[in-house]
Design an enzyme around this catalytic site. Structure first.
Site, PDB file in Angstrom:
ATOM      1  N   LYS A  67       2.989   4.445  -1.369  1.00  0.00           N
ATOM      2  CA  LYS A  67       3.258   5.375  -2.350  1.00  0.00           C
ATOM      3  C   LYS A  67       4.510   6.228  -2.249  1.00  0.00           C
ATOM      4  O   LYS A  67       4.544   7.184  -1.417  1.00  0.00           O
ATOM      5  CB  LYS A  67       1.971   6.457  -2.427  1.00  0.00           C
ATOM      6  CG  LYS A  67       0.577   5.603  -2.747  1.00  0.00           C
ATOM      7  CD  LYS A  67      -0.167   5.053  -1.548  1.00  0.00           C
ATOM      8  CE  LYS A  67      -1.357   4.507  -1.958  1.00  0.00           C
ATOM      9  NZ  LYS A  67      -2.048   3.863  -0.831  1.00  0.00           N
ATOM     10  N   LYS A 124      -4.775  10.433   4.775  1.00  0.00           N
ATOM     11  CA  LYS A 124      -4.281   9.901   5.810  1.00  0.00           C
ATOM     12  C   LYS A 124      -3.371  10.721   6.484  1.00  0.00           C
ATOM     13  O   LYS A 124      -2.084  10.680   6.498  1.00  0.00           O
ATOM     14  CB  LYS A 124      -3.721   8.391   5.657  1.00  0.00           C
ATOM     15  CG  LYS A 124      -4.723   7.450   5.154  1.00  0.00           C
ATOM     16  CD  LYS A 124      -4.702   7.354   3.476  1.00  0.00           C
ATOM     17  CE  LYS A 124      -5.425   6.284   3.063  1.00  0.00           C
ATOM     18  NZ  LYS A 124      -5.601   6.249   1.522  1.00  0.00           N
ATOM     19  N   HIS A 155      -9.470  10.554   0.745  1.00  0.00           N
ATOM     20  CA  HIS A 155      -8.667   9.541   0.776  1.00  0.00           C
ATOM     21  C   HIS A 155      -7.366   9.919   1.541  1.00  0.00           C
ATOM     22  O   HIS A 155      -6.412   9.012   1.602  1.00  0.00           O
ATOM     23  CB  HIS A 155      -8.316   9.300  -0.804  1.00  0.00           C
ATOM     24  CG  HIS A 155      -7.465   7.950  -1.106  1.00  0.00           C
ATOM     25  ND1 HIS A 155      -5.899   7.989  -1.240  1.00  0.00           N
ATOM     26  CD2 HIS A 155      -7.755   6.533  -1.137  1.00  0.00           C
ATOM     27  CE1 HIS A 155      -5.672   6.764  -1.369  1.00  0.00           C
ATOM     28  NE2 HIS A 155      -6.602   5.866  -1.212  1.00  0.00           N
ATOM     29  N   ASP A 200      17.111   9.886  -7.085  1.00  0.00           N
ATOM     30  CA  ASP A 200      18.796  10.131  -7.033  1.00  0.00           C
ATOM     31  C   ASP A 200      19.257  10.084  -5.619  1.00  0.00           C
ATOM     32  O   ASP A 200      20.160  10.515  -5.344  1.00  0.00           O
ATOM     33  CB  ASP A 200      19.076  11.435  -7.680  1.00  0.00           C
ATOM     34  CG  ASP A 200      19.330  11.373  -9.155  1.00  0.00           C
ATOM     35  OD1 ASP A 200      19.268  10.424  -9.694  1.00  0.00           O
ATOM     36  OD2 ASP A 200      19.050  12.563  -9.835  1.00  0.00           O
ATOM     37  N   ASP A 220      -1.444  18.960  18.763  1.00  0.00           N
ATOM     38  CA  ASP A 220      -0.823  19.679  19.443  1.00  0.00           C
ATOM     39  C   ASP A 220      -0.177  20.946  18.187  1.00  0.00           C
ATOM     40  O   ASP A 220      -0.578  20.906  17.146  1.00  0.00           O
ATOM     41  CB  ASP A 220       0.080  19.823  20.510  1.00  0.00           C
ATOM     42  CG  ASP A 220      -0.415  19.307  21.603  1.00  0.00           C
ATOM     43  OD1 ASP A 220      -1.753  19.253  21.838  1.00  0.00           O
ATOM     44  OD2 ASP A 220       0.138  18.514  22.657  1.00  0.00           O
ATOM     45  N   HIS A 277       0.880  -1.185  -0.086  1.00  0.00           N
ATOM     46  CA  HIS A 277       0.133  -0.192   0.087  1.00  0.00           C
ATOM     47  C   HIS A 277       0.982   1.289  -0.101  1.00  0.00           C
ATOM     48  O   HIS A 277       0.102   2.660   0.337  1.00  0.00           O
ATOM     49  CB  HIS A 277      -0.978  -0.083   1.245  1.00  0.00           C
ATOM     50  CG  HIS A 277      -2.010   0.706   0.962  1.00  0.00           C
ATOM     51  ND1 HIS A 277      -2.626   1.716   1.944  1.00  0.00           N
ATOM     52  CD2 HIS A 277      -3.079   0.896  -0.078  1.00  0.00           C
ATOM     53  CE1 HIS A 277      -3.739   2.212   1.505  1.00  0.00           C
ATOM     54  NE2 HIS A 277      -4.027   1.791   0.514  1.00  0.00           N
TER      55      HIS A 277
END
Length: 439
Positions: free
Chosen positions: A143, A349, A347, A148, A354, A141
């Site tokens: 991404k 997350k 979508h 470089d 604080d 899952h």
């Protein structure tokens, strides 16, 4: 170069360098480094141009790891950027999940092959029998994109148009999602993880099984046995000065894997929330946290911290929405405020605590992400970054509807039945997936 010599070269490179992928997997807690630059990116509209620009400037190597690599204009543009880089002599390595990218595999396999481009599929799904193979429910899952070894992108954004959903088609508004662009010492662990995912996918098994199988191969390889010894004795190297550097931005790259970091993301969340004094904002589409996580949220609210959850209002999976809704009364009873995002699919997350803790990544707060799938987040300890993310969350909350306590009007016995049903489904899934430990 043939596949086996190339593979041996990758193994040697991956395991012989200080701060190798296996060094990274030895740590079960977030490791912060100073001197990073972390930029928040909203949606593919900001992420994809930044990725294009960085790939166009690549000199040596590009790693790309993603759950969904869709065959649309956004995906084709990334493919062309990767192919163009490879023609310049840049080494390009791409990993996609076999389930998330199943609909696009034929296109990817036909368009990506190019001298200098290596493409592999993590746990391919070849017919219904594939689901009976061990570990098939544990999906990739991540991404990630690393250029470089100097610049990295991490977040929740797949390679797909912001307004298109694989199950619901085209939407008028783009989905709400975020990623970060990272420069500095934190890029090292991100690159190590991308390399590890490519090699893991290429072998098709977990690290322990891969190395054990290599050592028992018909052609004895002394190097493989040395690698196994290094697996037992590796130590974190190369980041010592950066770990001691107090200069902004302090950042950590954290993953959920099946090695030493099984619960690193979950623990990072819980520890931050337990120390909250002023506010906790959590944005997540799939929300069904375990007992410890829920307890931390309730206690933060009881201490007087403002605790807000932004969850799906435009539902894509009914069971996922039900799982979150059965927890509403429990959390609201202690002062947790719950909002549902309605303008488009949610979508993102992300979370903040604080004024000095924030995270952006791929991990939901449910059993699939916290106990089963391979996930990746960046945690940032920086007041300016938290302030910027806070503004984005406030904008999203302003466009959402707040859930009034008792809004769904379920009788106590009906709510109890729903909670038991969701819990039973979660336990069954975790058992089939082979997940262990309390949740």
């Amino acid at each position: 170069m043939s596949a086996r010599p190339q593979l041996r070269e990758d193994l040697q490179s991956a395991f012989s360098q200080p701060g190798s992928p296996l060094d990274w997997y030895r740590h079960s807690r977030a490791i912060f480094t100073g001197g990073n630059e972390v930029q928040l990116l909203r949606g593919g509209a900001e992420l994809f141009p930044a990725m294009h620009e960085s790939i166009a400037k690549a000199r040596h190597q590009v790693w790309l790891v993603t759950y969904i690599f869709h065959d649309d204009d956004a995906g084709r543009a990334i493919i062309e950027a990767l192919r163009t880089a490879a023609r310049r002599g840049v080494r390009v390595s791409v990993v996609v999940d076999g389930f998330g990218s199943a609909d696009s595999l034929i296109t990817l396999q036909s368009l990506l092959p190019e001298p200098g481009v290596r493409f592999t599929v993590f746990r391919p799904v070849k017919g219904w029998r594939s689901w009976f193979q061990p570990g098939q429910l544990r999906r990739l899952h991540h991404k990630l994109c690393v250029v470089d070894g100097e610049l990295a992108f991490v977040g929740g954004i797949n390679i797909i148009d912001d307004r298109f959903d694989l199950h619901h088609g085209v939407s008028e508004m783009p989905r709400l999602d975020f990623a970060v662009q990272v420069r500095g010492p934190a890029v090292g662990p991100i690159e190590q993880t991308a390399r590890a995912m490519w090699m893991r996918s290429h072998f098709g098994r977990d690290w322990r099984d891969e190395l054990s199988g290599l050592a028992r191969s018909p052609k004895p390889m002394a190097r493989a046995r040395r690698l196994l010894r290094r697996l037992r004795s590796t130590r974190w190297k190369g980041l010592g000065p950066a770990m001691a550097d107090p200069s902004p931005m302090r950042a950590a790259f954290v993953v959920r894997d099946n090695f030493r970091q099984r619960r690193t993301i979950e623990v990072s969340y819980i520890e931050a929330i337990r120390h909250a004094r002023e506010r906790v904002d959590v944005v997540c589409p799939y929300f069904y946290p375990g007992r410890a996580f829920r307890r931390a949220l309730r206690q933060a609210a009881k201490r007087g911290a403002r605790v807000r959850l932004l969850l799906q209002g435009k539902v894509d999976y009914r069971l996922a929405a039900l799982a979150a809704q059965v927890l509403y009364d429990e959390l609201q009873a202690q002062g947790v405020r719950i909002y549902e995002y309605t303008p488009a699919f949610l979508h993102a997350k992300v979370a903040l605590v604080d004024s000095d803790w924030a995270t952006v990544g791929s991990s939901n707060i449910d059993p699939l992400s916290l106990l089963v799938n391979l996930e990746a987040n960046v945690i940032v300890r920086d007041s300016a970054f938290v302030e910027e993310l806070g503004r984005e969350i406030d904008l999203a909350l302003a466009a959402s509807r707040e859930v009034v306590p008792g809004q769904y009007g379920l009788a106590s016995w009906r709510l109890s039945l729903r909670r038991k049903f969701v819990a039973a489904c979660a336990r069954l899934y975790l058992r089939i997936a082979g997940a262990t430990g309390k949740y």
